[in-house]
Design an enzyme around this catalytic site. Structure first.
Site, PDB file in Angstrom:
ATOM      1  N   SER A 145       0.862  -1.176   0.000  1.00  0.00           N
ATOM      2  CA  SER A 145       0.000   0.000   0.000  1.00  0.00           C
ATOM      3  C   SER A 145       0.897   1.223   0.000  1.00  0.00           C
ATOM      4  O   SER A 145       2.081   1.146   0.358  1.00  0.00           O
ATOM      5  CB  SER A 145      -0.890  -0.009   1.248  1.00  0.00           C
ATOM      6  N   TYR A 158      -3.566  -0.424   9.839  1.00  0.00           N
ATOM      7  CA  TYR A 158      -3.354  -0.691   8.413  1.00  0.00           C
ATOM      8  C   TYR A 158      -1.952  -0.258   7.996  1.00  0.00           C
ATOM      9  O   TYR A 158      -1.264  -0.979   7.272  1.00  0.00           O
ATOM     10  CB  TYR A 158      -4.413   0.050   7.596  1.00  0.00           C
TER      11      TYR A 158
END
Length: 253
Positions: A145, A158
């Site tokens: 990510s 996250y």
């Protein structure tokens, strides 16, 4: 022929999180390149992805794998090998998101995100690696990510998980490159998927994000088809521990 470098005929690919979005597009791309596909799927009764893949003339099997079920996660890769006789490609795509200011972020949300976005990547990679190292070939593709590099806002778990995915990718590449097992990661930018619905609907944040993307658009799941086939194919045989950004130029801005 250069085109043969991207031919996946005769290869067996396992992928998690293929029921929608980026995972769906990547699973179809692997099938279009000729790979047989094992879907690591929470609901084994959901047949639409399997049927779409089989239209490409390849074999597709569903392997029950609820990422919240540690036993199913550990058994998934052996079941792929039992069904197909081997595993050549693993795509760790599935993930979840939890948003909250860090002062209010719950322990339950933290554990859920770390377990599914990082621990299952490790477990599935380790299990696949046992077969790939023995057969002296294989491709593992993790999903990072932008938060593998950046901290983000209101997504501490996250960010921690995706930072960990980047480091696990490099750690395994360091060990397994000499065994002809390539471990790399794809790093999505801002993509128009269900996970980003809140951002897309936030007019201010969506505008701010778009202003930084040189490509002047949010990405789409189809933007990942070429990247996954490249990293799954012999075209990437000398690519190890790399984080391939598919972000419309965001990281270069």
């Amino acid at each position: 022929m250069t085109t043969n470098l991207f031919d996946l005929k005769g290869q067996v690919a396992a992928i998690s999180g293929a029921s929608r979005g980026i995972g769906y597009a990547m699973a179809v791309a692997l099938a279009e390149a000729g790979a047989d596909v094992a879907l690591l799927q929470r609901n084994p009764e959901k047949m639409d992805v399997k049927e779409e893949i089989e239209k490409r003339g390849v074999t597709c099997e569903i392997v029950p794998c609820d990422l919240e079920n540690k036993t199913q996660v550990k058994e998934a890769i052996p079941k792929v090998v039992s069904a197909f006789g081997k595993i050549d490609i693993l795509v760790n795509n599935a993930g979840i998101q939890r948003r909250s200011p860090s002062v209010d972020f719950s322990e339950e949300d933290w554990d859920d995100v770390i377990d599914i976005n990082l621990k299952t990547v490790w477990t599935l990679s380790q299990q696949a690696g046992k077969y790939m190292v023995e057969q002296q070939s294989g491709k593992i593709i993790n999903m990072g990510s932008l938060l593998s590099y950046q901290g983000g806002l209101n997504v501490p778990a996250y960010a921690a998980a995706k930072g960990g995915v980047a480091q696990v990718t490099k750690a395994l590449a360091n060990e397994w490159a000499k065994e002809n097992v390539n471990v790399n990661a794809i790093v999505p930018g801002y993509i128009a998927t269900d996970m980003n619905t809140a951002l897309i609907n936030d007019e201010t944040r969506s505008r701010q994000i778009l202003e930084r993307i040189p490509a002047d658009r949010w990405g789409s799941p189809e933007d990942f088809k070429g990247a996954v086939v490249f990293l799954a194919s012999t075209a990437s045989n000398y690519v190890n521990g790399h984080l391939l950004s598919v972000d419309g130029g965001w990281m270069g801005r």
